[in-house]
Design a protein around this motif. Structure first.
Motif, PDB file in Angstrom:
ATOM      1  N   THR A 215     -13.471 -19.195 -46.110  1.00 23.58           N
ATOM      2  CA  THR A 215     -13.211 -20.314 -45.205  1.00 23.58           C
ATOM      3  C   THR A 215     -11.736 -20.683 -45.271  1.00 23.58           C
ATOM      4  O   THR A 215     -11.228 -21.085 -46.323  1.00 23.58           O
ATOM      5  CB  THR A 215     -14.076 -21.528 -45.575  1.00 23.58           C
TER       6      THR A 215
ATOM      7  N   GLY B 246     -23.020 -20.972 -51.816  1.00 22.71           N
ATOM      8  CA  GLY B 246     -22.999 -22.293 -52.402  1.00 22.71           C
ATOM      9  C   GLY B 246     -24.290 -22.665 -53.089  1.00 22.71           C
ATOM     10  O   GLY B 246     -24.993 -21.809 -53.619  1.00 22.71           O
TER      11      GLY B 246
ATOM     12  N   SER C 254     -24.859 -21.534 -57.067  1.00 23.18           N
ATOM     13  CA  SER C 254     -23.500 -22.010 -57.404  1.00 23.18           C
ATOM     14  C   SER C 254     -23.415 -23.515 -57.185  1.00 23.18           C
ATOM     15  O   SER C 254     -23.221 -23.981 -56.061  1.00 23.18           O
ATOM     16  CB  SER C 254     -22.467 -21.285 -56.538  1.00 23.18           C
TER      17      SER C 254
ATOM     18  N   CYS D 131     -18.054 -27.206 -57.076  1.00 21.53           N
ATOM     19  CA  CYS D 131     -16.961 -26.780 -56.200  1.00 21.53           C
ATOM     20  C   CYS D 131     -15.628 -27.151 -56.822  1.00 21.53           C
ATOM     21  O   CYS D 131     -15.533 -28.083 -57.620  1.00 21.53           O
ATOM     22  CB  CYS D 131     -17.089 -27.403 -54.807  1.00 21.53           C
ATOM     23  N   ASN D 132     -14.587 -26.418 -56.440  1.00 16.44           N
ATOM     24  CA  ASN D 132     -13.258 -26.649 -57.006  1.00 16.44           C
ATOM     25  C   ASN D 132     -12.260 -27.181 -55.979  1.00 16.44           C
ATOM     26  O   ASN D 132     -11.061 -27.261 -56.261  1.00 16.44           O
ATOM     27  CB  ASN D 132     -12.719 -25.370 -57.648  1.00 16.44           C
TER      28      ASN D 132
ATOM     29  N   GLN E 181      -5.557 -18.201 -51.075  1.00 15.68           N
ATOM     30  CA  GLN E 181      -6.363 -17.541 -50.052  1.00 15.68           C
ATOM     31  C   GLN E 181      -5.672 -16.285 -49.534  1.00 15.68           C
ATOM     32  O   GLN E 181      -6.299 -15.224 -49.387  1.00 15.68           O
ATOM     33  CB  GLN E 181      -6.634 -18.506 -48.898  1.00 15.68           C
TER      34      GLN E 181
ATOM     35  N   SER F 245     -19.633 -15.818 -50.085  1.00 12.67           N
ATOM     36  CA  SER F 245     -18.784 -16.755 -49.344  1.00 12.67           C
ATOM     37  C   SER F 245     -17.994 -17.612 -50.327  1.00 12.67           C
ATOM     38  O   SER F 245     -18.544 -18.065 -51.338  1.00 12.67           O
ATOM     39  CB  SER F 245     -19.632 -17.654 -48.438  1.00 12.67           C
ATOM     40  N   THR F 246     -16.734 -17.861 -50.020  1.00 17.69           N
ATOM     41  CA  THR F 246     -15.885 -18.612 -50.932  1.00 17.69           C
ATOM     42  C   THR F 246     -14.787 -19.346 -50.178  1.00 17.69           C
ATOM     43  O   THR F 246     -14.445 -18.993 -49.046  1.00 17.69           O
ATOM     44  CB  THR F 246     -15.241 -17.671 -51.979  1.00 17.69           C
ATOM     45  N   ASN F 247     -14.233 -20.374 -50.820  1.00 17.58           N
ATOM     46  CA  ASN F 247     -13.057 -21.029 -50.245  1.00 17.58           C
ATOM     47  C   ASN F 247     -11.780 -20.262 -50.552  1.00 17.58           C
ATOM     48  O   ASN F 247     -10.722 -20.574 -50.016  1.00 17.58           O
ATOM     49  CB  ASN F 247     -12.944 -22.477 -50.734  1.00 17.58           C
TER      50      ASN F 247
ATOM     51  N   CYS G  90     -17.001 -32.333 -46.069  1.00 16.73           N
ATOM     52  CA  CYS G  90     -18.075 -31.714 -46.856  1.00 16.73           C
ATOM     53  C   CYS G  90     -18.902 -32.756 -47.594  1.00 16.73           C
ATOM     54  O   CYS G  90     -18.370 -33.555 -48.369  1.00 16.73           O
ATOM     55  CB  CYS G  90     -17.495 -30.712 -47.848  1.00 16.73           C
TER      56      CYS G  90
ATOM     57  N   ASP H 244     -18.762 -23.761 -54.557  1.00 16.71           N
ATOM     58  CA  ASP H 244     -18.037 -22.512 -54.354  1.00 16.71           C
ATOM     59  C   ASP H 244     -18.569 -21.443 -55.288  1.00 16.71           C
ATOM     60  O   ASP H 244     -18.811 -21.696 -56.475  1.00 16.71           O
ATOM     61  CB  ASP H 244     -16.536 -22.697 -54.593  1.00 16.71           C
ATOM     62  N   THR H 245     -18.728 -20.246 -54.778  1.00 20.67           N
ATOM     63  CA  THR H 245     -19.356 -19.161 -55.533  1.00 20.67           C
ATOM     64  C   THR H 245     -18.525 -18.691 -56.723  1.00 20.67           C
ATOM     65  O   THR H 245     -19.069 -18.068 -57.638  1.00 20.67           O
ATOM     66  CB  THR H 245     -19.599 -17.962 -54.611  1.00 20.67           C
TER      67      THR H 245
END
Length: 306
Positions: free
Chosen positions: A146, A93, A39, A42-43, A182, A122-124, A49, A96-97
């Motif tokens: 996260t 990652g 992946s 990222c968004n 989220q 794993s994702t935001n 980071c 972000d997946t």
């Protein structure tokens, strides 16, 4: 609850949790996982980071290569030959997946070829509600989200922008969009039966006094365990101090009032492979030389912050 144990969530979770080295302290020393860096983008942009390519740094957001889904599945098969203790195929990652389709494509292939492996995403959480059904259909059983704040004013200090459907949102507005997404995503994933861990990056001067509220909130949404990750000072937070042992212990105590706390996190790379409690190699060590082609260089060009 003793360190390393997980909450009693029903018989359907016991097999998964006891063999997942990122959910159980005992499994952390006896079971392995492989992280597949498929992946690239990222968004959101977190101020701490800094994603990059190298073979040396031991932290999230770092990988030696970006892989195609088909190659990732072949590497899992090769890794199982070298590490038969591997029970989990994870994608964390380096982006972000859910910001690109590669993670779900990879999990679908793994689930078809290696159905006994535990798939972990794993994702935001920005797109979690949108893709929750697809995540479950791809054979994902465990999910890490996260969540660094549930107050937009606090999250604005941690996350500088959110990119949703091509639109950039900044400030408190962007933070509120991420928090809302989220919450909805975690609730939906829990309703679908996924076992959910919440990662919280501890930044003492920003969210140190907010940890208890985060834990209470995600518990009510259906999360089962929390992992407090000490800040690695870098990017915009390069001059920040990481939490000391007292601050980390206090944050864990606050979170543990609501949920069990995982205490064995190794700050794993996005391409880690092996048993976390006994040392790692990376997928670069598994990748045959003939696969080091221009195709990967082309994929690496998409490695950005969106």
């Amino acid at each position: 609850m003793p360190c390393g144990q997980i909450p009693v969530l029903g018989e359907q979770f016991s097999h998964v949790a006891n063999q997942h080295p990122c959910f159980s302290g005992e499994a952390n020393m006896n079971h392995g996982r492989i992280h597949l860096p498929v992946s690239p983008v990222c968004n959101i942009q977190c101020r701490f980071c800094k994603r990059t390519f190298n073979k040396t740094e031991q932290r999230p957001g770092v990988t030696a290569k970006i892989l195609k889904s088909e190659t990732a599945v072949s590497l899992v098969e090769r890794a199982l030959e070298l590490y038969p203790e591997i029970t989990v195929a994870g994608i964390a990652g380096p982006g972000d997946t859910l910001a690109s389709p590669h993670a779900l494509e990879t999990f679908t292939l793994i689930h078809q070829k290696l159905p006994n492996l535990i798939n972990c995403l794993s994702t935001n959480g920005l797109l979690l509600e949108r893709y929750a059904d697809d995540i479950a259909a791809a054979g994902v059983q465990t999910l890490t989200v996260t969540v660094n704040a549930v107050d937009p004013v606090i999250l604005d200090k941690i996350c500088s922008r959110v990119i949703l459907d091509g639109v950039v949102h900044e400030g408190v507005e962007g933070a509120a969009i991420l928090i809302g997404a989220q919450k909805q995503g975690i609730r939906k994933a829990a309703d679908l039966g996924l076992l959910i861990k919440i990662n919280i990056v501890l930044i003492p001067t920003i969210n140190g006094s907010h940890i208890g509220e985060i834990a209470r909130t995600v518990k009510d949404l259906g999360a089962g365990i929390v992992n407090i990750i000490p800040l690695i000072p870098q990017h915009e937070f390069a001059d920040f101090s990481p939490p000391d042992c007292f601050e980390l212990a206090l944050a864990r105590e606050e979170a543990e009032k609501s949920l069990p706390v995982f205490r064995h996190c190794q700050h794993c790379r996005a391409d880690a492979c092996g048993i976390p409690g006994k040392g790692d190699m990376t997928i670069a060590d598994l990748l045959p030389e003939e696969l080091q082609t221009a195709e990967y260089k082309k994929m690496e060009q998409t490695f950005s912050h969106g």
